[in-house]
Scaffold this active site. Structure first.
Site, PDB file in Angstrom:
ATOM      1  CD  GLU A 272       3.105   6.150   4.670  1.00 47.92           C
ATOM      2  OE1 GLU A 272       3.803   5.132   4.548  1.00 47.92           O
ATOM      3  OE2 GLU A 272       2.356   6.350   5.628  1.00 47.92           O
TER       4      GLU A 272
ATOM      5  CE1 TYR B 248      -4.226   4.108   6.360  1.00 43.31           C
ATOM      6  CE2 TYR B 248      -3.830   2.402   4.734  1.00 43.31           C
ATOM      7  CZ  TYR B 248      -3.357   3.345   5.618  1.00 43.31           C
ATOM      8  OH  TYR B 248      -2.012   3.519   5.761  1.00 43.31           O
TER       9      TYR B 248
ATOM     10  CG  ASP C  35      -1.761   1.243   1.325  1.00 42.38           C
ATOM     11  OD1 ASP C  35      -2.494   1.534   0.374  1.00 42.38           O
ATOM     12  OD2 ASP C  35      -1.666   1.938   2.349  1.00 42.38           O
TER      13      ASP C  35
ATOM     14  CG  ASP D 250       2.079  -0.065   5.201  1.00 44.52           C
ATOM     15  OD1 ASP D 250       2.012  -0.080   3.958  1.00 44.52           O
ATOM     16  OD2 ASP D 250       1.113   0.226   5.928  1.00 44.52           O
TER      17      ASP D 250
END
Length: 715
Positions: A450, A242, A93, A96
């Site tokens: 990120e 999420y 994703d 991670d």
């Protein structure tokens, strides 16, 4: 880690302003208060080329041979085994290693939408095959994840396990639980089903010219998934990092793309009924958790519906300067601190698509929307107060520390080891600046730094549009393997550290520490060994023999000691063999393994000072897993008997006893049995493949089998 949305309190705003005083001090500042528009200010072809390449860095599964990213290898190869399926493939994703079908299908669908709108740009730039290949990597996974009409797997891995470590993707199977999660008729997930149906419907359109059979397969799954999500309505209630805010937008998104593909009016009416015009015109934008904005735009275009067009423009108007959304001083339309650039660039994509359509909407607004989109993309590429790019590996002052585990390449599962990234994560769009344009290039700041597959998705399409207008050549003969190596990464991947624990009275006690800090790619090794080379000249000159050297294995973390073997003349070696022990760059306890060996000479005859491997070793031990202290190239490292790193005496390759496949010093029936296993494709266990080439012709085949059999029969 990333969040969908976070409200900003006045306290947080004040703290943000204070922090910004200490954040990145720009070396180049643009004089303009707004990004430029209307010209070729960057190499948009290169930016697009690199933004597509990013997806290869997040691939999971069985990667192709000679993969373009030399630091990536097969990863998450156990996905689906817990449920008896092959769920390998797809993309991790973000920074991670969790695999989510929902945001992944959004990203794949958004990339596919870009191809749908700007296929000529991808083709002209030579990037069409690349982006189609990336989309197919995701859609192949969706097809696997949909093993029956009413079942869809939506997650592999989960937060508690995955986020407990900071390891390269290649080691996920060894250190995390890759559990699989699904939705079905009893546990509905209309959100993920609708989104995945849309991605596959888009794929069925864009693959039609090049692979009609695959396009038909995608359409079949898209129809089944839409029916499943529409029949068993409900938001996925199961645990996921999420959680979705709703599911009607996803179903409408799937329905409108099925209409565009099939021209079956039932799907268009379904999209309108699911997503009526009265609920549209909000102040967010198209994203993985709310695709109502994109759905409304395509409904308006497909049905030539002015009521939907009005809602599309109501939303776009909110994003224009001075009408609603907050703008940073430097000109970024700023929605949220969590991925501010992904929202701005995706809103820009919608603005581009809408402004391109001259048959619907308000003509006088089209140029305003278009200019907004250009400014947002130019801001991301460098037209901002710090004068720096937010796309890794592109432009000036690009990010060097994105929050991405594999690009970082830690061997201790720590964000600060090493202090730099070992690999350049080309093309990744980082989260972006705070509302005051401040930003810090910090791996620990996953709010601003990120990267994610959905972050890049709208950005790629915008770059295709910018390329179609202003050109810019993608790099030729790029990339090369060395392009991905950080300038700071001169680190050795495999090595032995050696320390003298005790020396005197005819004894030498040495601690050997074998290290695996691999990152090209990160690799688990379970057949590693190290050798200590000795010169026994003084023993032989005194009339002694090899038996006058006594070796004792003392403290050990899984090693066994293999006694002296002749290397050449009076040079012998013993082996500290860790075969069967997993050594990998995952954490301190796993990236290094120790063993202590005592060397003792009978009657005090013998000395280590002329030993090849005695060079450069000293004491006391340094147990810091960051340090390279004690590393000695004279104590070589081997993988399954083959030299991996270090130098042997006089640079000579070790002598091979051909036929001694298990390295026990004998050629016997055990070796014959091992050769039979090798010929059947089984190379597991402690086997020396070099020794298996019994007739030394460079191949291991039936001729070696017959020759070894004849040798053993002769006795």
């Amino acid at each position: 880690m990333r969040k969908k949305f976070l409200k900003t309190t006045s306290f947080m705003l004040i703290m943000s302003l204070l922090v910004s005083l200490f954040v990145y001090a720009p070396t180049t500042v643009r004089a303009e208060t707004s990004p430029r528009v209307g010209g070729s200010f960057y190499n948009y072809g290169e930016a697009m080329q690199k933004s597509i390449l990013f997806y290869k860095a997040n691939r999971l599964g069985d990667l192709p041979d000679n993969y373009v990213l030399p630091y990536r290898g097969d990863a998450a190869m156990t996905d689906g085994k817990d449920v008896g399926l092959d769920l390998t493939g797809g993309w991790a994703d973000a920074g991670d290693g969790i695999k989510f079908t929902h945001p992944m299908s959004y990203a794949a669908g958004q990339l596919g939408w870009a191809v749908y709108e700007y296929r000529d740009a991808f083709e002209k730039s030579g990037q069409l095959d690349d982006i189609l290949d990336e989309i197919k990597w995701a859609t192949d996974f969706f097809i696997k994840a949909h093993p029956s009409p009413d079942v869809l797997y939506y997650m592999c891995g989960y937060e508690e396990s995955d986020h407990s470590v900071w390891i390269p993707h290649e080691l996920l199977d060894y250190k995390t639980d890759r559990k699989s999660f699904k939705v079905d008729s009893t546990t509905p997930g209309s959100d993920v089903a609708g989104q995945t149906a849309a991605a596959l419907a888009i794929a069925s359109i864009i693959f039609e010219p090049t692979d009609p059979e695959y396009a038909e397969t995608c359409l079949t799954h898209a129809k089944q998934l839409f029916k499943f999500g529409d029949t068993y309505r409900g938001k996925n209630p199961l645990k996921t990092l999420y959680p979705s805010g709703g599911y009607l937008d996803d179903l409408a998104w799937g329905a409108i793309w099925l209409y565009i593909k099939t021209q079956d009016a039932t799907y268009l009416e379904k999209a309108k009924s699911i997503l009526p015009v009265t609920v549209l015109g909000g102040q967010h934008t198209h994203c993985w958790d709310d695709v109502s904005y994109g759905a409304a735009l395509k409904i308006a275009q497909a049905g030539r519906d002015e009521s939907y067009a009005a809602m599309v423009e109501k939303n776009l108007d909110y994003w224009m300067p001075g009408t609603g959304i907050k703008y940073t001083p430097g000109g970024l339309a700023w929605l949220s601190q969590w991925g501010s650039l992904r929202y701005a660039t995706t809103a820009a994509f919608l603005a581009f698509v809408w402004s391109d359509d001259k048959t619907i909407g308000t003509a006088s607004k089209k140029q305003t929307y278009h200019d907004f989109a250009e400014r947002q993309i130019n801001y991301a590429l460098g037209d901002n107060p710090r004068g720096g790019s937010y796309e890794v590996g592109f432009g000036v002052d690009a990010p060097e520390h994105p929050h991405h585990r594999t690009a970082h390449g830690s061997w201790t599962s720590m964000l600060n080891v090493p202090t730099f990234h070992r690999h350049i994560l080309y093309g990744a769009l980082v989260g972006g600046p705070s509302s005051d344009d401040s930003w810090k290039d910090d791996i620990k700041d996953y709010t601003l730094n990120e990267v994610a597959t959905d972050y890049n998705a709208g950005f790629v399409g915008c770059l295709a549009k910018m390329y179609s207008m202003y050109g810019g050549n993608p790099l030729e003969n790029w990339p090369k393997a060395e392009d991905f190596r950080s300038p700071q990464d001169n680190l050795t991947e495999y090595f032995t550290r050696g320390w003298i624990i005790y020396e005197g009275y005819g004894k030498l006690k040495v601690m050997f520490q074998i290290n695996n800090r691999s990152a090209w790619p990160a690799t688990m090794k379970d057949k590693m060994s190290t050798r200590y080379y000795m010169d026994l000249s003084e023993i032989f000159e005194a009339g002694g023999t090899v038996d006058d050297v006594q070796l004792t294995l003392e403290d050990s973390q899984g090693a066994k000691l293999i006694g002296l073997k002749q290397y050449k003349d009076n040079i012998y070696y013993f082996t500290v063999d860790f075969t069967g022990t997993q050594i990998m760059p995952a954490e301190w306890e796993m990236c290094e393994k120790d063993a202590t060996v005592q060397i003792e000479y009978k009657n005090g005859v013998g000395s280590n000072e002329n030993d090849w491997s005695y060079q450069n070793i000293s004491g006391p031990p340094d147990f810091d897993a960051v340090s390279f202290a004690g590393m000695s190239k004279y104590i070589p490292v081997y993988d399954n008997g083959k030299l991996l790193w270090g130098e042997e005496p006089a640079g000579k390759e070790p002598e091979v006893m051909y036929g001694d496949i298990n390295n026990d010093g004998n050629i016997d029936a055990i070796d014959f049995a091992l050769l039979k296993k090798i010929l059947m494709g089984d190379t597991s266990g402690n086997v020396n493949l070099t020794a298996a080439d019994f007739n030394k012709d460079g191949d291991i085949n039936a001729i070696d089998y017959a020759a070894l059999k004849s040798y053993l029969q002769r006795g």
